[in-house]
Design an enzyme around this catalytic site. Structure first.
Site, short mmCIF file in Angstrom:
data_model
loop_
_atom_site.label_atom_id
_atom_site.label_comp_id
_atom_site.label_asym_id
_atom_site.label_seq_id
_atom_site.Cartn_x
_atom_site.Cartn_y
_atom_site.Cartn_z
N GLY A 502 17.54 7.59 15.85
CA GLY A 502 18.00 6.43 16.60
C GLY A 502 17.14 5.23 16.29
N GLY A 504 16.56 0.98 17.61
CA GLY A 504 16.94 -0.06 18.54
C GLY A 504 15.82 -1.06 18.64
N GLY A 505 16.01 -2.00 19.54
CA GLY A 505 15.03 -3.07 19.65
C GLY A 505 13.65 -2.60 20.06
N PHE A 506 13.57 -1.49 20.78
CA PHE A 506 12.25 -1.02 21.20
C PHE A 506 11.55 -0.23 20.11
CE2 PHE A 506 13.99 -1.35 25.65
CZ PHE A 506 13.14 -2.35 26.05
N GLY A 507 12.29 0.10 19.07
CA GLY A 507 11.66 0.86 18.00
C GLY A 507 12.58 1.93 17.46
N VAL A 509 13.46 6.11 16.70
CA VAL A 509 13.27 7.43 17.28
C VAL A 509 13.37 8.48 16.17
CG1 VAL A 509 14.01 9.02 19.07
CG2 VAL A 509 14.43 6.58 19.33
N LYS A 523 9.49 8.35 20.02
CA LYS A 523 9.90 6.95 19.98
C LYS A 523 8.71 6.14 19.53
CE LYS A 523 12.87 3.76 21.72
NZ LYS A 523 14.20 3.76 22.28
N ASP A 620 18.41 -1.64 30.11
CA ASP A 620 19.12 -1.44 28.84
C ASP A 620 19.97 -0.18 28.90
OD1 ASP A 620 20.00 -2.05 26.31
OD2 ASP A 620 18.26 -1.19 25.29
#
Ligand SMILES: *[C@@H]1O[C@H](CO)[C@@H](O)[C@H](O)[C@H]1NC(C)=O
Ligand SMILES: *[C@@H]1O[C@H](CO)[C@@H](O)[C@H](O)[C@H]1NC(C)=O
Ligand SMILES: *[C@@H]1O[C@H](CO)[C@@H](O)[C@H](O)[C@H]1NC(C)=O
Ligand SMILES: *[C@@H]1O[C@H](CO)[C@@H](O)[C@H](O)[C@H]1NC(C)=O
Ligand SMILES: *[C@@H]1O[C@H](CO)[C@@H](O)[C@H](O)[C@H]1NC(C)=O
Ligand SMILES: *[C@@H]1O[C@H](CO)[C@@H](O)[C@H](O)[C@H]1NC(C)=O
Length: 815
Positions: A502, A504-507, A509, A523, A620
């Protein structure tokens, strides 16, 4: 008189030449064969090659012995094929090999040299080795064509190799004589097993192990450390092509030998220069405990205690009832006291033993004892462990799986090894050995820092086996395991692209697997958090305290330089979006499953908003953040990330908007103001998406330009809500539940936060039939979105944006 003198002169000349021949000659050449009655001597006269009668036999053999002890034959050429008279001749054959011929010129034995030599010569060396080589190559051990040391019979002399040619798979081993009268191979063999650096020497009777000397541990073979003598030492050589045991002489004035005799005893003998005979240093087996597996499985054999056999700690006799000495020997073996990994366990040190046979085992030379303990602990089939190498203070790791066979306590004079055996914790505390207690403490507190944390967390006790949920909320001294980067790197195959599950903006996975076998999702947070280590840790602890069956469990964290990582339980069934937005896979989620998922998400969110000690606003929430466990139960992930990214949960307005278009409430996207009701809005979108199988953002309708929310609202107003249903739900759907989901969904996506229900109301409304619900008004934010510039910039990618509220506003205004 003269003639007599001439005769005596002739005789003495003849005699002296014969004497000279028999004493000085150490070579056989094509012109000088060796006939029965003659011997070949090594240059310093220590070894002889010649013909002999073994014991009381009338058969004649060619062999090598020490000159001072002709009775002890060390090597036999024709052990399978005796001569029957004194007419044997050892000569260089016409192929350049060494051949032993009988009276009728039959070849009784041959060296089988593989390539012909032009100037072949055979020589007996001072090591007792008979070699065949080209005479022009000079006399040395090297460059030989053939040597007797490559073909041992029942005796090892220093320099001989017992073991394996790893390239060809060829094995060299000793085979006893059949009897003292018959040198042909008997039933006992003395062999090195093929276990690499932990190779063991074993005496076999046929195929059956009779005496095991134990694995090589860098200093000695398991049970023979005492052979500390000034004459020789036994070593193991392990290279790419060879694995062998050999003896090295330490003294030039003495010689040693190891022989397996015809009754299966191993005799270690030495001959000092001054001595006239072989002196026996030791014989194996030495006592009853040396007999292989004397006490059966999982038992220890002790000669200085009665009874000799006892179960190892943590094991009980296999036979039930009173165990008398008599039935002990009948039943022998012991079994585990309890199944492993069912309750608390530790390792008990048993000092000074011959470690168990290497049957099912693992060897890792680069692990130390601590790592060994950790690895063994987390694998429920690992029963015991110990160092594989005792030199340099101990290193390497041997782990045993399955029954422990042939463990004995070493006599005091010898130094055995430490073995650590898995036992129930109760066994550890009951032992009055302070060392043991310390070990228990060590295991519980220090060696596996993650373990104690697991215990406190109540997450798991033994991850690879049974998981035990504990009572966490009562415990405020929560400790979250920290993993080091090496562990996480290894687990994720060095953050391999292939492991990414995965982004996304947070990083990103990564999927991973710890050495314990536990699967994890790592993550790796993007680097823009700007948060200090301590702040991060504090946040992780707060998040770890959030425990609910509809939240993904946090396993630990990892900090390395600028990098921050969160380690979660791995969810095998991916996320909700993987199923509901895919034509094929959506059929796997029937209505019951979907409704269960709806309820689960609502309950998880309720917990975050109201039931936990903290109030967490997710900010989110979207289908890709709803993970599914093996039974397709929903688990919310990524909660609390906003906190980790330095957003204060109490501040109702933020400059930085985190979230995903399509799920963001209008007030949040436009003003950056958020509350629990922003999450409720996102939940509403998700509910409608679950029911319809369509994405709010990607929604397209030929008749209008509304997004999914607008479309739902239009149908709802026309009383055609059922038309929203995902066609794949046609067969499984319960209509009243489905309509209720749409109803609640529309209430959740109301434009004004105050018009949206709280999560407790949502859970209530979803869960109870027949409650009269308020009528929804026009949803917020229902047609603007597809025109936004953001959408065009990142086509097809559902990414979290971190933007400044002002620019969002301008984008929205500018449409
Ligand atoms: C030599 O080769 C023959 C035939 O291949 C075999 O029977 C014999 O055992 C071999 N002798 C030795 C000493 O290896
Ligand atoms: C092992 O066997 C290979 C193949 O037969 C041979 O080439 C090599 O010389 C042998 N090695 C030793 C040390 O005897
Ligand atoms: C073999 O050695 C053992 C131990 O020294 C001895 O008791 C036995 O008699 C020997 N066997 C023969 C056949 O010499
Ligand atoms: C041995 O252990 C080390 C350290 O834990 C590890 O890096 C290595 O991969 C292991 N080797 C094998 C063959 O398992
Ligand atoms: C435990 O070790 C055994 C033997 O190496 C291995 O086959 C098994 O997969 C391991 N189990 C776990 C859970 O790692
Ligand atoms: C969910 O995961 C379990 C365990 O991995 C698996 O057996 C099952 O097939 C999965 N279900 C679906 C619908 O993929």
């Amino acid at each position: 008189m003269e003639s007599f003198q001439i005769f005596t002169l002739f005789c003495s000349l003849l005699l002296s030449s014969v004497l000279e021949f028999s004493s000085a000659v150490d070579t056989i050449t094509p012109n000088h064969p060796l006939i029965d009655g003659q011997t070949l001597s090594s240059s310093s006269n220590s070894f002889e090659l010649g013909f002999f009668y073994p014991g009381s036999s009338n058969n004649r053999y060619l062999g090598i012995w020490h000159r001072k002890s002709p009775g002890a034959v060390l090597w036999v050429a024709n052990r399978n094929n005796p001569l029957t008279d004194l007419s044997g001749v050892l000569e260089i054959g016409n192929k350049g090999d060494l051949v032993l011929l009988s009276k009728s010129k039959n070849i009784v034995w041959s060296s089988n040299a593989s390539r012909p030599l032009t100037n072949p010569v055979a020589q007996l060396l001072d090591s007792g080795n008979l070699i065949l080589k080209d005479s022009r190559a000079g006399f040395s051990d090297e460059n030989h064509q053939w040597q007797s040391f490559d073909h041992p019979t029942d005796t090892v002399l220093p320099g001989m190799k017992i073991g394996w040619n790893l390239t060809s798979g060829e094995e060299r081993y000793l085979a006893s004589w059949k009897s003292v009268d018959d040198p042909s191979p008997g039933e006992f063999t003395y062999r090195l097993d093929n276990h690499g650096p932990a190779a063991q020497l074993i005496i076999f009777k046929g195929d059956v192990k009779k005496v095991r000397l134990g694995p090589w541990n860098g200093l000695f073979y398991g049970s023979i450390p005492v052979l500390k003598n000034p004459i020789f030492k036994s070593i193991l050589v392990h290279s790419k092509d060879e694995l062998y045991y050999t003896d090295q002489l330490l003294s030039s004035s003495a010689i040693s030998r190891v022989t397996v005799n015809s009754s299966g005893s191993l005799q270690v003998s030495v001959m000092y220069e001054m001595g006239a005979e072989w002196t026996n240093l030791l014989s194996w087996p030495f006592d009853t405990c040396d007999n292989y597996g004397h006490c059966g499985a999982n038992a220890i054999c002790r000669t200085n205690k009665a009874p000799t056999c006892d179960c190892l700690k943590g094991f009980i006799p296999k036979s039930q009832g009173d165990v008398t000495l008599q039935n002990w020997f009948e039943s022998r073996s012991c079994k585990r006291m309890t199944e492993y990994c069912q309750r608390e366990e530790g390792f008990l040190r048993i000092a000074g033993v011959k470690v168990p046979d290497l049957l099912k085992f693992q060897l890792n030379e680069s692990m130390d004892l601590k790592e060994c303990e950790t690895q063994c602990f987390w694998n429920c089939s690992c029963i015991a462990y110990g160092n594989s190498d005792m030199s340099r203070g101990g290193s390497g790791c041997l782990m045993w799986f399955g029954d422990l066979i042939d463990v004995r306590e070493q006599p005091a004079v010898t130094s055995g090894q430490d073995l650590y055996v898995r036992v129930p914790a109760s066994e550890l505390t009951s032992v009055r050995d302070s060392n043991t207690k310390k070990r228990l403490k060590t295991i519980m507190a220090v060696t596996i820092p993650t373990l104690s944390a697991f215990l406190v967390l109540g997450l798991v006790f033994c991850t690879s086996c049974k998981k035990r949920k504990g009572t966490v909320s009562e415990n405020d001294d929560i400790e979250v395991p920290t993993f080091d980067l090496d562990t996480i790197s290894l687990a994720t195959n060095y953050f391999s692209k292939a492991n990414i599950i995965g982004e996304g903006g947070f990083g990103s996975v990564y999927k991973g697997r710890l050495l314990t076998g536990q699967e994890i999702a790592v993550k790796k947070l993007s680097r823009n958090s700007g948060q200090g280590i301590q702040e991060f840790r504090n946040e992780v602890v707060l998040i770890a305290k959030l425990q609910h069956k509809n939240l993904v469990g946090l396993v630990g964290s990892c900090i390395q330089g600028e990098d921050r990582m969160l380690v979660y339980e791995y969810m095998p069934n991916k996320s909700l979006d993987y199923f509901i937005f895919d034509g094929e896979r959506s059929t796997l989620l029937g209505w019951q499953k979907r409704f269960n998922i709806v309820l689960g998400i609502a309950k998880g969110l309720l917990y975050l908003h109201q039931d936990s000690k903290l109030q967490i606003i997710h900010r989110d929430l979207k289908p890709s953040n709803i993970l599914l466990d093996s039974k397709l139960n929903p688990k919310i992930s990524d909660f609390g990330l906003a906190r980790i990214f330095g957003e204060d949960g109490n501040e109702a307005k933020t400059k930085r908007v985190v979230g995903t278009y399509g799920y963001m409430s209008p007030e949040y996207a436009i003003d950056g103001t958020f509350s629990v009701k922003s999450d409720v809005f996102s939940l509403g979108v998700i509910l409608l998406e679950i029911v319809t199988g369509k994405k709010n953002r990607r929604f397209f309708h030929p008749d209008h330009h509304h997004n999914l929310l607008g479309h739902a609202w239009l149908l709802w107003k026309q009383d055609k809500a059922l038309e929203l249903m995902d066609p794949s739900l046609a067969e499984t759907c319960i209509k009243s539940q489905l309509v209720r989901c749409i109803h609640v969904g529309l209430l959740c996506v109301q434009k004004h936060p105050d018009d949206r229900p709280t999560m407790s109301s949502v859970v209530f409304m979803l869960g109870i039939e027949g409650v009269v619900l308020a009528q929804p008004k026009e949803p917020g934010y229902f047609f603007v979105e597809r025109c936004s510039a953001m959408d065009a910039a990142v086509p097809g990618k559902e990414t979290m944006y971190s933007i400044n509220a002002v620019s969002t506003t301008s984008v929205l205004e500018g449409r």
